[in-house]
Scaffold this motif. Structure first.
Motif, PDB file in Angstrom:
ATOM      1  N   GLU A  93     -35.414  54.244 -43.001  1.00  0.00           N
ATOM      2  CA  GLU A  93     -34.076  53.674 -42.967  1.00  0.00           C
ATOM      3  C   GLU A  93     -34.151  52.307 -42.289  1.00  0.00           C
ATOM      4  N   ALA A  94     -33.274  51.409 -42.702  1.00  0.00           N
ATOM      5  CA  ALA A  94     -33.276  50.064 -42.121  1.00  0.00           C
ATOM      6  C   ALA A  94     -32.898  50.133 -40.638  1.00  0.00           C
ATOM      7  N   GLU A  95     -33.742  49.558 -39.802  1.00  0.00           N
ATOM      8  CA  GLU A  95     -33.492  49.535 -38.355  1.00  0.00           C
ATOM      9  C   GLU A  95     -32.762  48.239 -37.995  1.00  0.00           C
ATOM     10  N   ASP A  96     -31.634  48.364 -37.348  1.00  0.00           N
ATOM     11  CA  ASP A  96     -30.833  47.193 -36.985  1.00  0.00           C
ATOM     12  C   ASP A  96     -31.507  46.432 -35.838  1.00  0.00           C
ATOM     13  N   VAL A  97     -31.955  45.209 -36.131  1.00  0.00           N
ATOM     14  CA  VAL A  97     -32.621  44.395 -35.107  1.00  0.00           C
ATOM     15  C   VAL A  97     -31.813  43.139 -34.785  1.00  0.00           C
ATOM     16  N   THR A  98     -30.550  43.134 -35.171  1.00  0.00           N
ATOM     17  CA  THR A  98     -29.711  41.954 -34.949  1.00  0.00           C
ATOM     18  C   THR A  98     -29.707  41.533 -33.481  1.00  0.00           C
ATOM     19  N   ALA A  99     -29.615  42.507 -32.596  1.00  0.00           N
ATOM     20  CA  ALA A  99     -29.465  42.213 -31.165  1.00  0.00           C
ATOM     21  C   ALA A  99     -30.700  41.567 -30.557  1.00  0.00           C
ATOM     22  N   ILE A 100     -31.862  41.690 -31.214  1.00  0.00           N
ATOM     23  CA  ILE A 100     -33.084  41.121 -30.625  1.00  0.00           C
ATOM     24  C   ILE A 100     -33.610  39.924 -31.419  1.00  0.00           C
ATOM     25  N   LEU A 101     -32.787  39.396 -32.333  1.00  0.00           N
ATOM     26  CA  LEU A 101     -33.181  38.154 -33.006  1.00  0.00           C
ATOM     27  C   LEU A 101     -33.385  37.061 -31.959  1.00  0.00           C
ATOM     28  N   GLY A 102     -34.510  36.391 -32.033  1.00  0.00           N
ATOM     29  CA  GLY A 102     -34.808  35.337 -31.069  1.00  0.00           C
ATOM     30  C   GLY A 102     -35.504  35.828 -29.817  1.00  0.00           C
ATOM     31  N   ALA A 103     -35.597  37.147 -29.638  1.00  0.00           N
ATOM     32  CA  ALA A 103     -36.263  37.706 -28.455  1.00  0.00           C
ATOM     33  C   ALA A 103     -37.748  37.925 -28.742  1.00  0.00           C
ATOM     34  N   ASP A 104     -38.548  37.903 -27.688  1.00  0.00           N
ATOM     35  CA  ASP A 104     -39.993  38.093 -27.844  1.00  0.00           C
ATOM     36  C   ASP A 104     -40.331  39.454 -28.448  1.00  0.00           C
ATOM     37  N   GLU A 105     -39.505  40.446 -28.170  1.00  0.00           N
ATOM     38  CA  GLU A 105     -39.803  41.798 -28.637  1.00  0.00           C
ATOM     39  C   GLU A 105     -39.598  41.975 -30.135  1.00  0.00           C
ATOM     40  N   LEU A 106     -38.979  41.009 -30.795  1.00  0.00           N
ATOM     41  CA  LEU A 106     -38.736  41.143 -32.234  1.00  0.00           C
ATOM     42  C   LEU A 106     -40.041  41.325 -33.005  1.00  0.00           C
ATOM     43  N   ILE A 107     -41.092  40.640 -32.573  1.00  0.00           N
ATOM     44  CA  ILE A 107     -42.357  40.713 -33.306  1.00  0.00           C
ATOM     45  C   ILE A 107     -42.962  42.117 -33.260  1.00  0.00           C
ATOM     46  N   ASP A 108     -42.538  42.920 -32.301  1.00  0.00           N
ATOM     47  CA  ASP A 108     -43.024  44.303 -32.238  1.00  0.00           C
ATOM     48  C   ASP A 108     -42.561  45.114 -33.447  1.00  0.00           C
ATOM     49  N   HIS A 109     -41.581  44.595 -34.173  1.00  0.00           N
ATOM     50  CA  HIS A 109     -41.041  45.284 -35.348  1.00  0.00           C
ATOM     51  C   HIS A 109     -41.507  44.623 -36.652  1.00  0.00           C
ATOM     52  N   GLN A 110     -42.497  43.760 -36.536  1.00  0.00           N
ATOM     53  CA  GLN A 110     -42.983  43.039 -37.715  1.00  0.00           C
ATOM     54  C   GLN A 110     -43.349  43.991 -38.852  1.00  0.00           C
ATOM     55  N   ASN A 111     -42.928  43.616 -40.052  1.00  0.00           N
ATOM     56  CA  ASN A 111     -43.208  44.335 -41.308  1.00  0.00           C
ATOM     57  C   ASN A 111     -42.388  45.614 -41.495  1.00  0.00           C
ATOM     58  N   LYS A 112     -41.534  45.950 -40.556  1.00  0.00           N
ATOM     59  CA  LYS A 112     -40.646  47.095 -40.741  1.00  0.00           C
ATOM     60  C   LYS A 112     -39.501  46.742 -41.694  1.00  0.00           C
ATOM     61  N   PHE A 113     -38.881  47.784 -42.226  1.00  0.00           N
ATOM     62  CA  PHE A 113     -37.645  47.634 -42.993  1.00  0.00           C
ATOM     63  C   PHE A 113     -36.500  47.568 -41.989  1.00  0.00           C
ATOM     64  N   VAL A 114     -35.761  46.447 -41.975  1.00  0.00           N
ATOM     65  CA  VAL A 114     -34.794  46.196 -40.908  1.00  0.00           C
ATOM     66  C   VAL A 114     -33.448  45.746 -41.475  1.00  0.00           C
ATOM     67  N   ALA A 115     -32.471  45.665 -40.582  1.00  0.00           N
ATOM     68  CA  ALA A 115     -31.127  45.229 -40.959  1.00  0.00           C
ATOM     69  C   ALA A 115     -30.653  44.143 -40.002  1.00  0.00           C
TER      70      ALA A 115
END
Length: 295
Positions: free
Chosen positions: A179-201
Motif C-alpha cells: 500500500e502507498a505509504e504517506d511520506v508527505t510529512a518528511i519531504l525535505g527531511a534527511d530520513e526521506l531517503i530511508d524510504h527510497q524505491n518504496k511505493f509512496v503517497a
C-alpha cells in the motif's frame, strides 16, 4: 305367584351383573386415555432436553473452532527470508559493488528490451529498484504485480539512486502488494531517503509553474527542459510548505495512454493534488508518479 317372583328376582340379578360387567370394561379405556396423555406429556417434556443438547453441541463446536489469534495473523504476514537471502537491513548495510541476494515482490514493471527488464519491487521492509535485470520476454510476462522473486545481482548507485544491476532472478511462491505509504510529512527531511524505491503517497501539494523553452509559465514540461513531445517523460513542479520539488511521469512506466499521463497534461498552476508513485532518486528526490488526483 312364587314362580313369577322367582323369575323377577332372577331377571333383576342378570341385569345387575350386566351393569357391573359394563362398568369393569370402561376402566381400561379410561386408563388407556390417561396413559396416552401421560406419554404425550413425557414427549413434550423431552423436547426441551433435545434442544438443550443441540445448543450444547453447538457451543462445543464453537469452542473447538477457535478464531485466529493476533499471533496467527502476524505469522501469516511475516516475510521470512530463505537461507542465504539478505534482510532489507542487511541489503542497506551492504557495500556498493558487492553481490546481494534479496527476496522481493514485483510492484510495477517499467520496461523490457533485448532480454533485460527494469522493475520496481518491494518487500515489507523496503524497496528495491532492479535495473536491466536478465529476463526473457516469456518470463517478463509472468512478472505480475505481487509476484515474489529471488534476485541475485550487484548493489550500485547512479546519481543518488541505489539499485541492483547485472541481476538474475527466479520466481518463488508468495505474493505481496504494498500500500502507498504517506511520506508527505518528511519531504525535505534527511530520513526521506530511508524510504527510497518504496511505493509512496504525497498529499495536499500545489502545482507550481515551470518555464518552457520560450520562457512561458506552464504546469508541466515534455522532458526536463521542455524539449520533448507527447509520449516523452513529463516533468512538473509541486510545492509544500514553501519548498518546491520536481516530480516525473516516467513514460516507460506510464505512457501517454495512461490515466496519470493524461491527468498531468490537464494540470493547471495552483491546483491542489494528491499523488502516488515510486520514490525514485535523481540528484535528489524525483518520484516516478503513477497516480494524480486533483482536489
Amino acid at each position: 305367584m312364587k314362580k313369577f317372583v322367582s323369575l323377577l328376582l332372577a331377571l333383576m340379578l342378570v341385569i345387575a351383573c350386566v351393569g357391573c360387567g359394563g362398568k369393569n370394561e370402561s376402566v381400561p379405556a379410561e386408563e388407556a386415555v390417561a396413559n396416552e396423555q401421560s406419554d404425550e406429556g413425557t414427549q413434550d417434556a423431552a423436547e426441551p432436553e433435545a434442544g438443550a443438547n443441540e445448543e450444547t453441541e453447538a457451543a462445543a463446536d464453537e469452542e473447538t473452532t477457535a478464531p485466529e489469534t493476533e499471533a496467527d495473523a502476524d505469522t501469516a504476514t511475516d516475510d521470512v527470508k530463505s537461507e542465504g537471502v539478505m534482510t532489507y537491513e542487511e541489503y542497506v548495510a551492504a557495500e556498493l559493488d558487492t553481490e546481494v541476494v534479496v527476496e522481493t515482490y514485483v510492484q510495477a514493471k517499467q520496461s523490457w528490451w533485448e532480454d533485460k527488464a527494469t522493475v520496481y519491487s518491494q518487500d515489507k521492509d523496503g524497496g528495491y529498484f532492479l535495473y536491466n535485470m536478465a529476463c526473457s520476454e516469456e518470463d517478463y510476462e509472468k512478472l505480475a504485480v505481487g509476484t515474489k522473486i529471488k534476485v541475485t545481482g550487484y548493489k550500485a548507485e547512479w546519481s543518488g539512486e541505489v539499485e541492483i544491476i547485472d541481476a538474475t532472478f527466479e520466481i518463488e511462491e508468495g505474493s505481496y502488494v504494498a500500500e502507498a505509504e504517506d511520506v508527505t510529512a518528511i519531504l525535505g527531511a534527511d530520513e526521506l531517503i530511508d524510504h527510497q524505491n518504496k511505493f509512496v503517497a504525497f498529499k495536499g501539494m500545489t502545482v507550481e509553474a515551470s518555464q518552457d523553452a520560450d520562457g512561458n509559465d506552464v504546469a508541466f514540461l515534455y522532458n526536463w527542459d521542455g524539449s520533448g513531445q507527447d509520449g516523452d517523460d513529463l516533468y512538473f513542479n509541486v510545492s509544500l510548505d514553501g519548498s518546491t520539488y520536481t516530480f516525473t511521469v516516467e513514460s516507460y512506466l506510464c505512457d501517454n495512454t495512461t490515466d496519470v499521463y493524461k491527468a498531468v497534461k490537464e494540470l493547471n498552476i495552483g491546483d491542489q493534488i494528491d499523488m502516488e508513485g515510486f520514490l525514485y532518486w535523481y540528484e535528489g528526490v524525483n518520484p516516478h508518479i503513477t497516480s494524480v488526483i486533483v482536489k
